[in-house]
Design an enzyme around this catalytic site. Sequence first.
Site, PDB file in Angstrom:
ATOM      1  N   ASP A 255       0.801  -1.226   0.000  1.00 55.98           N
ATOM      2  CA  ASP A 255       0.000   0.000   0.000  1.00 55.98           C
ATOM      3  C   ASP A 255       0.838   1.282   0.000  1.00 55.98           C
ATOM      4  OD1 ASP A 255      -2.165  -1.718   0.155  1.00 55.98           O
ATOM      5  OD2 ASP A 255      -2.214  -1.634   2.347  1.00 55.98           O
TER       6      ASP A 255
ATOM      7  N   LYS B 289       1.751   2.174  -5.104  1.00 55.71           N
ATOM      8  CA  LYS B 289       2.254   1.609  -6.366  1.00 55.71           C
ATOM      9  C   LYS B 289       1.320   1.905  -7.535  1.00 55.71           C
ATOM     10  CE  LYS B 289       2.327  -2.432  -4.331  1.00 55.71           C
ATOM     11  NZ  LYS B 289       2.088  -2.070  -2.917  1.00 55.71           N
ATOM     12  N   GLY B 290       0.009   1.690  -7.293  1.00 56.68           N
ATOM     13  CA  GLY B 290      -0.973   1.891  -8.372  1.00 56.68           C
ATOM     14  C   GLY B 290      -0.915   3.303  -8.922  1.00 56.68           C
ATOM     15  N   LYS B 291      -0.892   4.279  -8.028  1.00 55.06           N
ATOM     16  CA  LYS B 291      -0.864   5.675  -8.459  1.00 55.06           C
ATOM     17  C   LYS B 291       0.379   5.956  -9.297  1.00 55.06           C
ATOM     18  CE  LYS B 291       0.469  10.176  -7.475  1.00 55.06           C
ATOM     19  NZ  LYS B 291       0.443  11.458  -6.820  1.00 55.06           N
TER      20      LYS B 291
ATOM     21  N   GLY C   6      -4.551  -4.332  -3.777  1.00 61.19           N
ATOM     22  CA  GLY C   6      -5.548  -3.304  -4.071  1.00 61.19           C
ATOM     23  C   GLY C   6      -4.759  -2.073  -4.465  1.00 61.19           C
ATOM     24  N   HIS C   7      -4.699  -1.786  -5.748  1.00 61.11           N
ATOM     25  CA  HIS C   7      -3.898  -0.663  -6.238  1.00 61.11           C
ATOM     26  C   HIS C   7      -4.812   0.480  -6.656  1.00 61.11           C
ATOM     27  CE1 HIS C   7      -0.219  -3.434  -7.180  1.00 61.11           C
ATOM     28  NE2 HIS C   7      -0.630  -3.495  -5.936  1.00 61.11           N
TER      29      HIS C   7
ATOM     30  N   GLN D 195       1.997  -6.092  -3.170  1.00 61.14           N
ATOM     31  CA  GLN D 195       2.411  -6.207  -1.760  1.00 61.14           C
ATOM     32  C   GLN D 195       3.680  -5.365  -1.539  1.00 61.14           C
ATOM     33  OE1 GLN D 195       1.426  -9.575  -3.365  1.00 61.14           O
ATOM     34  NE2 GLN D 195      -0.483  -8.587  -2.850  1.00 61.14           N
TER      35      GLN D 195
ATOM     36  N   THR E  81       3.075 -12.735   2.671  1.00 64.36           N
ATOM     37  CA  THR E  81       2.226 -13.295   1.635  1.00 64.36           C
ATOM     38  C   THR E  81       2.945 -14.517   1.054  1.00 64.36           C
ATOM     39  OG1 THR E  81       0.851 -12.769  -0.271  1.00 64.36           O
ATOM     40  CG2 THR E  81       3.071 -11.795  -0.262  1.00 64.36           C
TER      41      THR E  81
ATOM     42  N   LYS F 287       2.985  10.297   0.120  1.00 58.32           N
ATOM     43  CA  LYS F 287       2.242  10.675   1.320  1.00 58.32           C
ATOM     44  C   LYS F 287       2.960  11.607   2.299  1.00 58.32           C
ATOM     45  CE  LYS F 287      -1.490   7.762   1.576  1.00 58.32           C
ATOM     46  NZ  LYS F 287      -2.364   6.806   2.211  1.00 58.32           N
TER      47      LYS F 287
HETATM   48  P1  GDP Z   1      -0.799   0.322  -3.511  1.00 59.39           P
HETATM   49  O1  GDP Z   1      -1.363  -0.971  -3.039  1.00 59.39           O
HETATM   50  O2  GDP Z   1       0.678   0.415  -3.280  1.00 59.39           O
HETATM   51  O3  GDP Z   1      -1.165   0.663  -4.921  1.00 59.39           O
HETATM   52  O4  GDP Z   1      -1.438   1.445  -2.568  1.00 59.39           O
HETATM   53  P2  GDP Z   1      -2.985   1.557  -2.148  1.00 59.39           P
HETATM   54  O5  GDP Z   1      -3.735   2.044  -3.297  1.00 59.39           O
HETATM   55  O6  GDP Z   1      -3.450   0.318  -1.490  1.00 59.39           O
HETATM   56  O7  GDP Z   1      -2.884   2.621  -1.001  1.00 59.39           O
HETATM   57  C1  GDP Z   1      -2.365   3.903  -1.199  1.00 59.39           C
HETATM   58  C2  GDP Z   1      -3.451   4.925  -0.827  1.00 59.39           C
HETATM   59  O8  GDP Z   1      -2.873   6.195  -0.712  1.00 59.39           O
HETATM   60  C3  GDP Z   1      -4.521   5.055  -1.894  1.00 59.39           C
HETATM   61  O9  GDP Z   1      -5.728   5.404  -1.282  1.00 59.39           O
HETATM   62  C4  GDP Z   1      -3.984   6.188  -2.759  1.00 59.39           C
HETATM   63  O10 GDP Z   1      -5.025   6.869  -3.438  1.00 59.39           O
HETATM   64  C5  GDP Z   1      -3.364   7.065  -1.725  1.00 59.39           C
HETATM   65  N1  GDP Z   1      -2.181   7.834  -2.140  1.00 59.39           N
HETATM   66  C6  GDP Z   1      -1.192   7.487  -3.007  1.00 59.39           C
HETATM   67  N2  GDP Z   1      -0.221   8.429  -3.015  1.00 59.39           N
HETATM   68  C7  GDP Z   1      -0.589   9.360  -2.129  1.00 59.39           C
HETATM   69  C8  GDP Z   1       0.013  10.578  -1.657  1.00 59.39           C
HETATM   70  O11 GDP Z   1       1.119  10.965  -2.043  1.00 59.39           O
HETATM   71  N3  GDP Z   1      -0.677  11.310  -0.716  1.00 59.39           N
HETATM   72  C9  GDP Z   1      -1.887  10.898  -0.242  1.00 59.39           C
HETATM   73  N4  GDP Z   1      -2.485  11.643   0.664  1.00 59.39           N
HETATM   74  N5  GDP Z   1      -2.477   9.764  -0.669  1.00 59.39           N
HETATM   75  C10 GDP Z   1      -1.837   9.001  -1.571  1.00 59.39           C
HETATM   76  P1  IMO Z   2      -0.915  -4.204  -2.229  1.00 59.90           P
HETATM   77  O1  IMO Z   2      -0.437  -4.756  -3.554  1.00 59.90           O
HETATM   78  C1  IMO Z   2      -0.979  -4.641   2.091  1.00 59.90           C
HETATM   79  C2  IMO Z   2      -1.003  -8.722   3.686  1.00 59.90           C
HETATM   80  C3  IMO Z   2      -2.253  -9.158   4.404  1.00 59.90           C
HETATM   81  C4  IMO Z   2      -1.657 -10.163   5.380  1.00 59.90           C
HETATM   82  C5  IMO Z   2      -0.555 -10.814   4.573  1.00 59.90           C
HETATM   83  C6  IMO Z   2      -0.960 -12.122   3.901  1.00 59.90           C
HETATM   84  O2  IMO Z   2      -2.208  -3.499  -2.274  1.00 59.90           O
HETATM   85  O3  IMO Z   2       0.188  -3.431  -1.585  1.00 59.90           O
HETATM   86  P2  IMO Z   2      -2.536 -12.794   1.871  1.00 59.90           P
HETATM   87  O4  IMO Z   2      -3.883 -12.347   1.470  1.00 59.90           O
HETATM   88  O5  IMO Z   2      -1.472 -12.545   0.867  1.00 59.90           O
HETATM   89  O6  IMO Z   2      -2.526 -14.225   2.347  1.00 59.90           O
HETATM   90  O7  IMO Z   2      -2.159 -11.922   3.171  1.00 59.90           O
HETATM   91  O8  IMO Z   2      -0.201  -9.878   3.573  1.00 59.90           O
HETATM   92  N1  IMO Z   2      -1.233  -8.214   2.309  1.00 59.90           N
HETATM   93  C7  IMO Z   2      -1.168  -6.920   1.983  1.00 59.90           C
HETATM   94  N2  IMO Z   2      -1.003  -5.818   2.736  1.00 59.90           N
HETATM   95  N3  IMO Z   2      -1.082  -4.527   0.759  1.00 59.90           N
HETATM   96  C8  IMO Z   2      -1.228  -5.611  -0.022  1.00 59.90           C
HETATM   97  O9  IMO Z   2      -1.188  -5.543  -1.365  1.00 59.90           O
HETATM   98  C9  IMO Z   2      -1.325  -6.883   0.594  1.00 59.90           C
HETATM   99  N4  IMO Z   2      -1.499  -8.138   0.120  1.00 59.90           N
HETATM  100  C10 IMO Z   2      -1.420  -8.946   1.194  1.00 59.90           C
HETATM  101  O10 IMO Z   2      -2.873  -8.082   5.046  1.00 59.90           O
HETATM  102  O11 IMO Z   2      -1.040  -9.484   6.445  1.00 59.90           O
HETATM  103 MG    MG Z   3      -2.898  -1.658  -1.778  1.00 57.96          MG
END
Ligand code: GDP
Ligand code: IMO
Ligand code: MG
Length: 424
Positions: free
Chosen positions: A13, A16-18, A40-41, A223, A238, A330
């Site tokens: 989290d 990466k997606g952004k 979840g990206h 991840q 994971t 962030k």
């Molecule tokens: P990923 O799994 O690495 O793609 O990240 P996620 O999407 O799960 O979580 C990142 C969260 O932070 C999302 O809600 C993004 O929209 C948000 N986000 C990404 N970059 C920034 C940033 O620079 N500032 C803020 N405030 N939010 C961000």
């Molecule tokens: P992105 O790509 C954050 C965590 C779960 C749990 C552990 C194992 O959005 O960054 P799993 O479902 O793989 O068996 O879970 O890994 N986890 C993540 N945490 N971002 C993710 O993906 C994750 N994918 C798995 O919360 O602790």
């Molecule tokens: Mg994520």
Amino acid sequence: MKLDVLLGLQWGDEGKGKIVDVLTPRYEVIARFQGGPNAGHSLEFSGIKHVLHTIPSGIFHTQTANVVGNGVVIDPVVFKKETDALHNMGVDIQKNLFISKKAHLILPTHRFLDAASEAAKGQAKIGSTLKGIGPAYMDKTGRNGLRVGDISLPDFKERYNFLVEKHREILSHYEGFTYELEEAEQAFFQGIENLRSFEHIDSEYYVNQALLEGKAVLAEGAQGSLLDIDFGSYPFVTSSNTVSAGACTGLGVAPGKIGQVYGIFKAYCTRVGSGPFPTELFDETGERIRAVGREFGATTGRPRRCGWLDLPALKYSVMINGVTGLIMTKADVLSGFGDIQVCTAYRVNGVETEALPYNTEANYIEPVYTSMPGWSEDLTGVRSYDQIPENLKRYISFLEKALGVPVKILSVGPDREQTIEISR
Ligand code: GDP
Ligand code: IMO
Ligand code: MG
């Protein structure tokens, strides 16, 4: 051309997606190499937020090919939800989304096995997203799995039934665990029909050919490095290799063909699920980071645990991945926090170390913090490095010096536009 890789340096989290979405105009191919719907990206533009689980984050750029590589595990049900959502939005993905024939399938019974295993663990649960990731990779390494290419075989249904029987037998040993297969199975086969409508490719040939033709290809990690099956805080990890080496096995690209490795991290730390988190904050500051940073899981909605930046952990990730450029997200969330703490070492049995010990449980190690002056300015409207507060520049320089790698991109908000390229 060489294959660039973008991956998370923390517990997922990181944003990466952004960032993949922002970088996509520079690439002709974006390829996922591991993980599955546990990811979840999120990416945001024109005021709309999109969350992708299986599909690469380059999908909104129609001129770029998006590849789901052999290292990914695909749940046809989740995949259908994603493709339906994109179709409904008017995004034509039929021509630029390609699926590896060698990617493994997540069956409904994999999800049940995940849930049964977690329930049986009780307090010791991993905190899995319950998407069936672990059981699907277990079947892959156990040589029992079903792959995308198998859905074109005349006996796919028999192969499916054979594996499901095996799973039912295992599930019968989890006392008291109940599950409804029929409905889940219907959704699965609808998902399979949807999966059939996409082009299935030999992704190792596709990606290598693209590189040979001089096309720019970016591998998108899922991840984070601290969730890696080998290098993360086992067993709270994971089930795939999330590190840069995973891009080689998850796409069939030789190590010598890896180019830039972009390591992405938040200006602080978060973690969802169980497991060690040395710098976790249980106080108001942690609550505030969660609230301001909207730290709730993009896949499960669970509140993320929050804490200060952990340099020994980041250094470890930089080393394992061979990071060549850093991306920090962030920093905007920390505006107005006053002094900012950075963990620069751990104290283990009274001795300070910058190395990640075998055991990173909180009762075993104590973080050693350095305090840095924070910044109070709102960063979300800033678009150039010159305009960022001096204290943020100092924070960045401090991290670059400690990690030995330059910060190339700074993200100051979730939107595509809220991105600053740093060229000094
Ligand atoms: P990923 O799994 O690495 O793609 O990240 P996620 O999407 O799960 O979580 C990142 C969260 O932070 C999302 O809600 C993004 O929209 C948000 N986000 C990404 N970059 C920034 C940033 O620079 N500032 C803020 N405030 N939010 C961000
Ligand atoms: P992105 O790509 C954050 C965590 C779960 C749990 C552990 C194992 O959005 O960054 P799993 O479902 O793989 O068996 O879970 O890994 N986890 C993540 N945490 N971002 C993710 O993906 C994750 N994918 C798995 O919360 O602790
Ligand atoms: Mg994520």
